[in-house]
Design an enzyme around this catalytic site. Sequence first.
Site, short mmCIF file in Angstrom:
data_model
loop_
_atom_site.label_atom_id
_atom_site.label_comp_id
_atom_site.label_asym_id
_atom_site.label_seq_id
_atom_site.Cartn_x
_atom_site.Cartn_y
_atom_site.Cartn_z
N SER A 95 66.36 39.56 55.42
CA SER A 95 67.18 40.78 55.47
C SER A 95 67.41 41.38 56.84
CB SER A 95 66.58 41.85 54.58
OG SER A 95 66.99 41.64 53.26
N LYS A 113 66.57 52.15 58.72
CA LYS A 113 66.91 51.70 57.37
C LYS A 113 66.34 52.67 56.35
CE LYS A 113 66.67 47.43 54.54
NZ LYS A 113 66.21 46.01 54.54
N SER A 125 69.67 42.48 53.44
CA SER A 125 69.84 43.83 52.94
C SER A 125 69.98 44.90 54.03
CB SER A 125 68.64 44.20 52.06
OG SER A 125 67.45 44.26 52.80
N1 GLN Z 1 68.25 38.37 50.20
C1 GLN Z 1 66.86 38.28 49.85
C2 GLN Z 1 66.60 39.04 48.56
O1 GLN Z 1 67.52 39.52 48.00
C3 GLN Z 1 66.02 38.83 50.96
C4 GLN Z 1 66.03 40.30 51.00
C5 GLN Z 1 65.13 40.86 52.04
O2 GLN Z 1 64.73 40.18 52.98
N2 GLN Z 1 64.76 42.10 51.84
O3 GLN Z 1 65.49 39.17 48.11
#
Ligand code: GLN
Length: 497
Positions: free
Chosen positions: A175, A76, A151
């Site tokens: 995410s 990532k 994400s």
């Molecule tokens: N969707 C959540 C956010 O936007 C979690 C994102 C994540 O785990 N990095 O914060």
Amino acid sequence: MIDATATEIARAVNAREISALELAEAAHVRILERDGAIGAYLSETYELSRIAAQRVDDAVKAGTSLPLAGVPLAIKDNMCVAGTTTTCASKILEHWVSPYTGTAVQRLLDAGALPLGKTNMDEFAMGSSCENSALGRTVNPYDLTRVPGGSSGGSVAAVAAGEATVALGSDTGGSIREPAAFCNVVGFKPTYGRVSRYGLIAFASSLDQIGPITQTVEDAALVYDLMAGKDPMDATTVDRALEPTHTALREDLRGVRIGIVKEFALSALEPSVRAVYERAYADLEKLGAELVEVELPTAEYGVATYYLIAPAECSSNLARFDGMRYGLRVEGADIGETYEATRAAGFGDEVKRRILIGTYALSSGYYDAYYVRAQKARTLIAADFARAFATCDAIACPAAATPAFAFNAKTDPVSMYLMDYYTIPMSLAGLPSLSVPCGWSAPTGGLSPMPLGLELSGPLFAEASLLGIAHAYEQSTRHARTVALPAIPHVAAGAPA
Ligand code: GLN
């Protein structure tokens, strides 16, 4: 071999049935063939993967066996790998090159993995669909008109599309787990503090964890065991004995108690989704597990709590991107204007929204009303889980309430935030939690069936027990294999998806 699991690849490379260099080549060809349509990668690091492969082949020839020998790895793009651009899918870091390699990545490279490239994500890991990337668009390999989740959308799409064997994601509120569910792969978030965050660009430091994204639970265990453990470079890593998980996998669930959360009633779900989870719970029982009802009365406050704590931490963590030290710089008349112009041009709307919310929640006069209250709620949520785990070994629930949705389907931020309803409470409590493929929604009207994920979560540091339970479920159901990947059209790289 390029479609094999990490376990199979490492065995074959160590046995010299295939060379790591051949795998690096095959992975590169796969990316050329498929990534024009999928868009999983922001950058390919072909040269690095060839250099790594040569080193693996030399070591194997010299008689050394490596646990990830020749395993193609996607990373990532919020993780530093020396000499690669590390963008967080943001304009503000678009051309920034990492000066060093983070611990989790380095441990996998030392184990013989081949770094194929850096994957797309929501900007600074804020989002649930990958649509917040400022640098590229990733699609769901099971239906190119839908999002891969986020994400860690690029990492899950890479594994799902056969463009990587293993990928690293980061999970702050879901995410790794939500996109893994959307793309039919295994995604595992370890206990907070188990895997070093050194070299992971911070979003919300008290929540961020790196974890593996794989085709199988066995591979997730293999990769986790190699990454986990105390790191002097990250003071939040825990100095506590590691139980090996890869050797603790099991085939049945006799004697295991699985908690079903009273507040997460399946009746709230759309019928074709509900049917999949009803069957998943029944399958756990068939394997010998005893299902027990547990209560998490404060879990419904998870999303509200998270959207104070995570933005508060991000407003502080992202203060460093000011045009002086890293990445983009837009000149203004004086230093203040330079800060403003740089941040205005460099951050996307969602990142700015979070910085505003976080700054507000931390400002004097509101700090007690919002931030401190959120911390108290977080403690209550963790206490609910601790009580629940007195009567069960793991908790099962949906990873997400729906399968992957279409692009632009969620235009208001709150509907996007709610995608993590089932994953955020575990993150706030720091628990190990994973998503494993559990079946397919059966839509009508000629739509493609879309994968769903079962979320399994355990007590703090119970990785070995949790992965063992997930493995037994996966091996007896094999949902990941029941629907083949649709044909992926060849689209020249760089062409719009
Ligand atoms: N969707 C959540 C956010 O936007 C979690 C994102 C994540 O785990 N990095 O914060």
